[in-house]
Design a protein around this motif. Structure first.
Motif, mmCIF file in Angstrom:
data_model
loop_
_atom_site.group_PDB
_atom_site.id
_atom_site.type_symbol
_atom_site.label_atom_id
_atom_site.label_comp_id
_atom_site.label_asym_id
_atom_site.label_seq_id
_atom_site.Cartn_x
_atom_site.Cartn_y
_atom_site.Cartn_z
ATOM 1 N N VAL A 1 0.877 -1.173 0.000
ATOM 2 C CA VAL A 1 0.000 0.000 0.000
ATOM 3 C C VAL A 1 0.913 1.222 0.000
ATOM 4 N N THR B 1 1.332 9.282 -3.015
ATOM 5 C CA THR B 1 0.345 9.121 -4.079
ATOM 6 C C THR B 1 -0.332 10.446 -4.409
ATOM 7 N N GLN C 1 -6.884 5.429 4.283
ATOM 8 C CA GLN C 1 -5.579 4.774 4.214
ATOM 9 C C GLN C 1 -5.450 3.732 5.321
ATOM 10 N N SER D 1 -5.187 -4.837 3.667
ATOM 11 C CA SER D 1 -3.968 -5.470 3.181
ATOM 12 C C SER D 1 -3.472 -6.541 4.148
ATOM 13 N N ASP E 1 -0.744 -2.099 -13.035
ATOM 14 C CA ASP E 1 -1.047 -0.720 -12.671
ATOM 15 C C ASP E 1 -0.778 0.098 -13.928
ATOM 16 N N HIS F 1 -3.887 2.633 -6.090
ATOM 17 C CA HIS F 1 -4.032 3.170 -4.736
ATOM 18 C C HIS F 1 -5.280 4.051 -4.627
#
Length: 645
Positions: free
Chosen positions: A23, A29, A67, A74, A454, A509
């Protein structure tokens, strides 16, 4: 942790532990998202977006909460993004599969003497498919390893195990990817489509596997049965070419009758579909062959001789037009390439075994799948045919072979062929439209458990600087402008290596944060309703490198109505491009894009040649500054090799 095995030398088996997809840090990000979009939207819109993003990322704010929840997810899963990504990319999409979703691989043109010659080819092909599937089922396929950056890293093999044992079931709002148990006895048959009819070819009879000669015998029977007009069934394959919701609604009508229910069940559990096509009547060139793979030419040609929900669908045309069209949700293009290259090498390197037939005394006649129709079902078929025909008429395709130079020339410039071609695509789009747009290029994250892809956002600010220099300042173009290319490739490579392929890209993400908010039943955060975010996910330029080592090429359609689909295949002495767009858009034209791409590639070559000549003076300070901002000199490092291709 999951274990993957490969076939090592000397019979010794080795195993590898694959890590989880990470993550990424939230701030990283968000900063990168702003960096990716700043030069693609108007300044006023960017400032609005920046304020929204800053608020989202504030300590104790919405972003931190999401988050935290994503990190918890995760901890509990092997791959936190897989389900989100699969649904967003494929299963939630409502557009028809042909053109909009299913890619095709076009095989070399075959020169069949007659129909029986094409059936021999088909029987040999299916023999190769069965051999490849056995390698998958017995887990003897060697594990793939990364090349280039992170060379030697083992890659996840799960996509291979879903080539033949999956099926995309249509749903009203969301499709389902059905996964059958590997080696199941339910999958001991293939479906053969011929003249819009569907037949069951059992691969095991009396507990004995059919030999190649037996498969040929059965195919000959099927062709003869398909010619019997008295038993001909309506073209039910058309329904699978329709929008996903329309097909789901039609399927609900079909399964009310037990005959239809049984026919659907047999198709949904098959190993693969083999489509025996009549001659198309079209001039056989690269573009026409690609069109026939993608949509069959519509209901008037071979568009109904398909079943688009099945991942592996092989096409053998009597006129030598052959290939495969794939339902894309279970696997990526590189897995398709590996499978089809194996088959092509099998076809040329393994002689056809048309010797004596099996000891089975008499092969049963293949079963024709039967359907019960009603006036309502006939109307559904007619509507599906009309919608497919509109799609066929709308697709603007141009398969182009750029023969001035290939990837060897690019490598001699110490540049990555992939990065170089991406810059050329940006240049072509800018020449056609006077701007850059959000661009999609798939980046494999198979080094993680169940990793798919991705996005590499190759429409960078450095790309914009370069294309402006090449276009707006063309009159005064000099060798010094080559320095614009250097930082672009460095910036592109940095993002590729250190972010996208290492699981730190922004697209997955942001998708995860958005989906977590929905699961928490939160009002959708403003960052995801903002005009910039919407634009960031409208991939007007959708690109993918699909290199092959044998003579074949991949193609697919655009992903938005006003966009381009561009699949490219760099070879030693040429570059092959499959460019698609829609005639219905006034903003696109595949031939115009190809012309701009050709011109740009030639100009980039000329610039490379000029840059290699001894220069009497240094580059202008402004150009030097651009290079220095990247923290590198003019020589490109070996890290530009993204995948080692």
């Amino acid at each position: 942790m999951p274990i993957l095995e490969r076939e090592p030398p000397k019979g010794r088996r080795e195993s590898y532990v694959l890590p989880k997809v990470p993550v990424p840090p939230l701030k990283q990000t968000l900063d990168m998202y702003l960096s990716c979009m700043k030069h693609l939207v108007k300044e006023e819109q960017y400032q609005k977006t920046k304020a929204i993003v800053v608020k989202f990322g504030e300590p104790g704010g919405t972003g931190e909460l999401l988050q935290k929840k994503l990190l918890e997810r995760s901890d509990k899963t092997y791959n936190w993004v897989y389900d989100y990504w699969l649904e967003d990319m494929y299963l939630n999409q409502r557009l028809a599969l042909p053109v909009n979703s299913n890619p095709a691989m076009v095989f070399p043109k075959q020169n069949f003497k007659d129909r029986k010659d094409s059936l021999r080819f088909a029987a040999h092909l299916i023999t190769g498919v069965l051999e490849y599937k056995e390698r998958i089922d017995t887990r003897v396929l060697p594990v793939d390893f990364a090349r280039g950056q992170l060379a030697g890293t083992p890659l996840c093999m799960k996509q291979y195990y879903r080539l033949f044992n999956t099926y995309r079931l249509p749903g009203h709002k969301r499709d389902t990817l059905v996964i059958h148990k590997p080696g199941s006895t339910e999958q001991e048959h293939i479906i053969v489509a011929c003249k819009n009819q569907f037949f069951v070819l059992d691969l095991v009879v009396n507990k004995k596997k059919l030999k190649e000669m037996d498969i040929l015998t059965q195919l000959e029977k099927i062709v003869k049965m398909a010619e019997n007009s008295e038993e001909r069934q309506p073209p039910f394959g058309l329904l699978t070419s329709d929008g996903r919701t329309e097909w789901a609604q039609a399927r609900e009508v079909l399964i009310k009758d037990s005959v239809n229910r049984e026919s659907l069940a047999v198709i949904e559990k098959c190993l693969c579909v083999l489509c025996l096509d009549n001659p198309s009547g079209m001039e056989v060139g690269d573009t026409s062959r690609a069109l026939l793979m993608l949509h069959g030419g519509g209901h008037e040609k071979m568009g109904a001789n398909r079943w688009y929900d099945k991942p592996m669908q092989f096409i053998v045309g009597e006129d030598g037009v052959c290939g495969t069209v794939c339902e894309h949700s279970p696997f990526e293009g590189i897995v398709l390439v590996a499978c089809t290259e194996y088959l092509m090498k099998f076809m040329t390197g393994s002689p056809s075994k048309m010797g004596r037939a099996t000891s089975v005394s008499e092969l049963p006649t293949p079963a024709r799948l039967l359907w019960k129709t009603t006036p309502h079902i006939q109307d559904l078929l007619k509507a599906s045919a009309e919608r497919l025909q509109r799609l066929v008429r709308d697709l603007d395709m141009d398969v182009h072979k750029f023969e001035v130079y290939g990837k060897e020339f690019i490598k001699k410039q110490k540049m990555s062929p992939d990065a170089y071609i991406q810059v050329a695509l940006q240049l072509a789009f800018y020449r056609c439209n006077g701007r850059l747009v959000s661009t999609y290029e798939s980046a494999s994250i198979r080094r993680f458990h169940e990793g798919r892809v991705d996005n590499i956002r190759s429409a960078t600010s450095e790309a914009l600087a370069f294309v402006k220099a090449m276009t707006d300042e063309k009159a005064s173009l000099s060798v010094s402008h080559f320095s614009y290319l250097v930082p672009q490739l460095l910036g592109y490579s940095h993002y590729t290596v250190h972010h996208a392929i290492t699981g730190l890209g922004i697209d997955n993400h942001l998708l995860g944060l958005r989906e977590i908010a929905q699961e928490l039943k939160m009002e959708r955060p403003e960052i995801f309703t903002d005009e910039t975010y919407v634009a960031s996910n409208q991939f007007i330029l959708s690109t993918s490198q699909v290199p092959t080592t044998v003579e074949m090429f991949c193609c697919y359609g655009p992903v938005v109505p006003n966009g381009y689909g561009c699949c490219y295949n760099p070879q030693s002495d040429h570059l092959l491009f499959s460019v698609t767009s829609f005639h219905g858009s006034t903003e696109t034209c595949s031939a115009v894009f190809i012309k701009a791409l050709d011109e740009g590639l030639v100009e980039m070559r000329d610039l490379c040649r000029k840059s290699n000549k001894p220069q009497s003076s240094a580059a202008p300070a402004a150009s030097k500054a651009v290079v220095n901002n990247q923290g590198a000199g003019s020589k490109l490092p070996s890290t530009l090799q993204k995948t080692g291709k």
